[in-house]
Design an enzyme around this catalytic site. Structure first.
Site, PDB file in Angstrom:
ATOM      1  N   THR A 243       0.724  -1.137   0.001  1.00  0.00           N
ATOM      2  CA  THR A 243      -0.060  -0.086  -0.041  1.00  0.00           C
ATOM      3  C   THR A 243       1.096   1.210   0.125  1.00  0.00           C
ATOM      4  O   THR A 243       0.592   2.326  -0.707  1.00  0.00           O
ATOM      5  CB  THR A 243      -0.920   0.250   1.310  1.00  0.00           C
TER       6      THR A 243
ATOM      7  N   TYR B 287      -7.907   0.275  -4.380  1.00  0.00           N
ATOM      8  CA  TYR B 287      -6.926   0.816  -4.879  1.00  0.00           C
ATOM      9  C   TYR B 287      -5.880  -0.200  -5.521  1.00  0.00           C
ATOM     10  O   TYR B 287      -6.227  -1.568  -4.994  1.00  0.00           O
ATOM     11  CB  TYR B 287      -6.004   1.712  -3.976  1.00  0.00           C
TER      12      TYR B 287
ATOM     13  N   THR C  44       1.274  -4.246   4.148  1.00  0.00           N
ATOM     14  CA  THR C  44       0.888  -4.624   5.727  1.00  0.00           C
ATOM     15  C   THR C  44       0.479  -6.121   6.022  1.00  0.00           C
ATOM     16  O   THR C  44       0.393  -6.496   7.320  1.00  0.00           O
ATOM     17  CB  THR C  44       0.172  -3.329   6.321  1.00  0.00           C
ATOM     18  N   ASP C  45      -0.189  -6.601   5.026  1.00  0.00           N
ATOM     19  CA  ASP C  45      -0.841  -7.798   5.250  1.00  0.00           C
ATOM     20  C   ASP C  45       0.153  -8.855   5.966  1.00  0.00           C
ATOM     21  O   ASP C  45      -0.543  -9.936   6.812  1.00  0.00           O
ATOM     22  CB  ASP C  45      -1.842  -8.368   4.102  1.00  0.00           C
TER      23      ASP C  45
ATOM     24  N   LYS D  67      -0.548  -7.259  13.082  1.00  0.00           N
ATOM     25  CA  LYS D  67      -1.944  -6.319  12.427  1.00  0.00           C
ATOM     26  C   LYS D  67      -3.228  -6.895  13.352  1.00  0.00           C
ATOM     27  O   LYS D  67      -3.384  -8.011  12.945  1.00  0.00           O
ATOM     28  CB  LYS D  67      -1.755  -6.781  11.049  1.00  0.00           C
TER      29      LYS D  67
ATOM     30  N   GLU E 296      -0.897 -32.102  29.750  1.00  0.00           N
ATOM     31  CA  GLU E 296      -0.960 -33.197  28.596  1.00  0.00           C
ATOM     32  C   GLU E 296      -0.105 -33.057  27.357  1.00  0.00           C
ATOM     33  O   GLU E 296       0.168 -33.992  26.713  1.00  0.00           O
ATOM     34  CB  GLU E 296      -2.371 -33.001  27.763  1.00  0.00           C
TER      35      GLU E 296
END
Length: 326
Positions: free
Chosen positions: A14, A27, A93-94, A166, A284
């Protein structure tokens, strides 16, 4: 402080995105090349010598092992170059937290390495990219940034790659850190660190690998049954990250199937699908042979487990030690 020589490695995102209108929500990421971007940065008048290199120009949802390989090679070369004082990586950013973490555990900590992005494209009202980049320049120019591992700068805050997540889809304050929040505050004119470097002059913890093993992520939800596990497993699968409810929990039938796979030499790591939460070892785990992801979310846990398996580390206790590290 003398003028610093900074290398900028661009991957798109971006921060390099554009739309046909300043007010449109849709965009296209990765539209502005590094030369164009740096010409806009020069107009800010910040003192630094910037050299740019385009590694990719994509939305970070398309980040791939091949691009990681090119990015790692360029970053490692810059770290070894005595004329380079710091490295800035522009990124979407993802998946920035995954790229940052991968680089963090496969690079030495002798020079600042800073990833930066934006939540709004360059054509949008209130574009945050140039301010974020100016902040990244401030961080990458500071010798005290070395020894903190790979860092991410977003919204006037500096995050360690192991902590950053994020947690919002919109807004310039979309990132947070866990279990530590920001490790520093930054503006184009000031930088304040919260504590001393914690990884001074460390060598890379792992070799960078392009032949990482298959490690799928199992998302736990209400009504899940053991056959969901079997749909993920192939002959190439070497481990599974459990994206569990709460503190890495799962239904008992699913747990039993994973225990069987663990006995067949698959590595099983319990993480949480929650944005914030430690996954501690439970009684466990010893009997099942499972590993607790501690503060790492599923995406970073997957990367760490892949690197460990590729390095020949498969014993649960040895894996747990690595997940317990800061």
């Amino acid at each position: 402080m003398s003028t610093q020589n900074l290398l900028v490695l661009a991957t798109g995102g971006t921060i390099a995105g554009a739309a046909d209108s300043a007010t449109r929500h849709d965009y296209r990421p990765g539209q502005i090349g590094i030369d164009d971007f740096l010409s806009r940065v020069e107009e800010l008048g910040i003192e630094a010598n910037l050299t740019g290199k385009q590694i990719a120009n994509i939305g970070s949802e398309d980040m791939s092992p091949e691009i990681w390989s090119d990015l790692h090679k360029a970053t490692a070369a810059a770290i070894s170059d005595p004329s380079c004082d710091g490295i800035i990586i522009t990124h979407g950013t993802d998946t920035v937290e995954e790229t940052a973490f991968m680089l963090d555990v496969t690079l030495p900590t002798t020079k600042p390495v800073v990833l930066v992005g934006a939540m709004r494209p360059a054509t949008a009202v209130g574009y945050d990219g140039l301010r974020n980049f100016a902040n990244a320049m401030r961080v990458a120019s500071d010798p005290q940034a070395a020894g903190r591992g790979v860092l991410v700068v977003m919204g006037d805050r500096v995050f360690a790659s192991r902590d950053i997540r994020k947690n919002r889809t919109r807004g310039t304050d979309a990132f947070a850190g866990f279990p530590r929040d920001a490790v520093g505050l930054v503006t184009p004119s000031a930088l304040d660190w919260f504590g001393a470097p914690w990884r001074s002059d460390e060598s890379a913890r792992f070799d960078f690998r392009t032949d990482l093993p298959d490690v799928p992520v199992l998302f736990i939800h209400a009504g899940i049954t053991p056959d969901y596990v079997d749909r993920l497993v192939t002959p190439e699968t070497r481990g599974i990250i459990v994206c569990g409810v709460g503190e890495g929990n799962m239904p008992d039938p699913v747990r039993q199937r994973l225990f069987e796979l663990c006995n067949e030499s698959l590595s099983i790591v319990r993480a949480s699908r929650l944005g914030e939460g430690l996954v501690d070892r439970e009684p466990e785990d010893d009997a099942n042979g499972f590993v607790a992801a501690r503060a790492l979310g599923p995406a970073k846990a997957r990367i760490l487990l892949q690197l460990l398996i590729a390095a020949g580390i498969s014993e649960p206790g040895a894996i747990q030690i690595q997940f317990d590290r800061r």
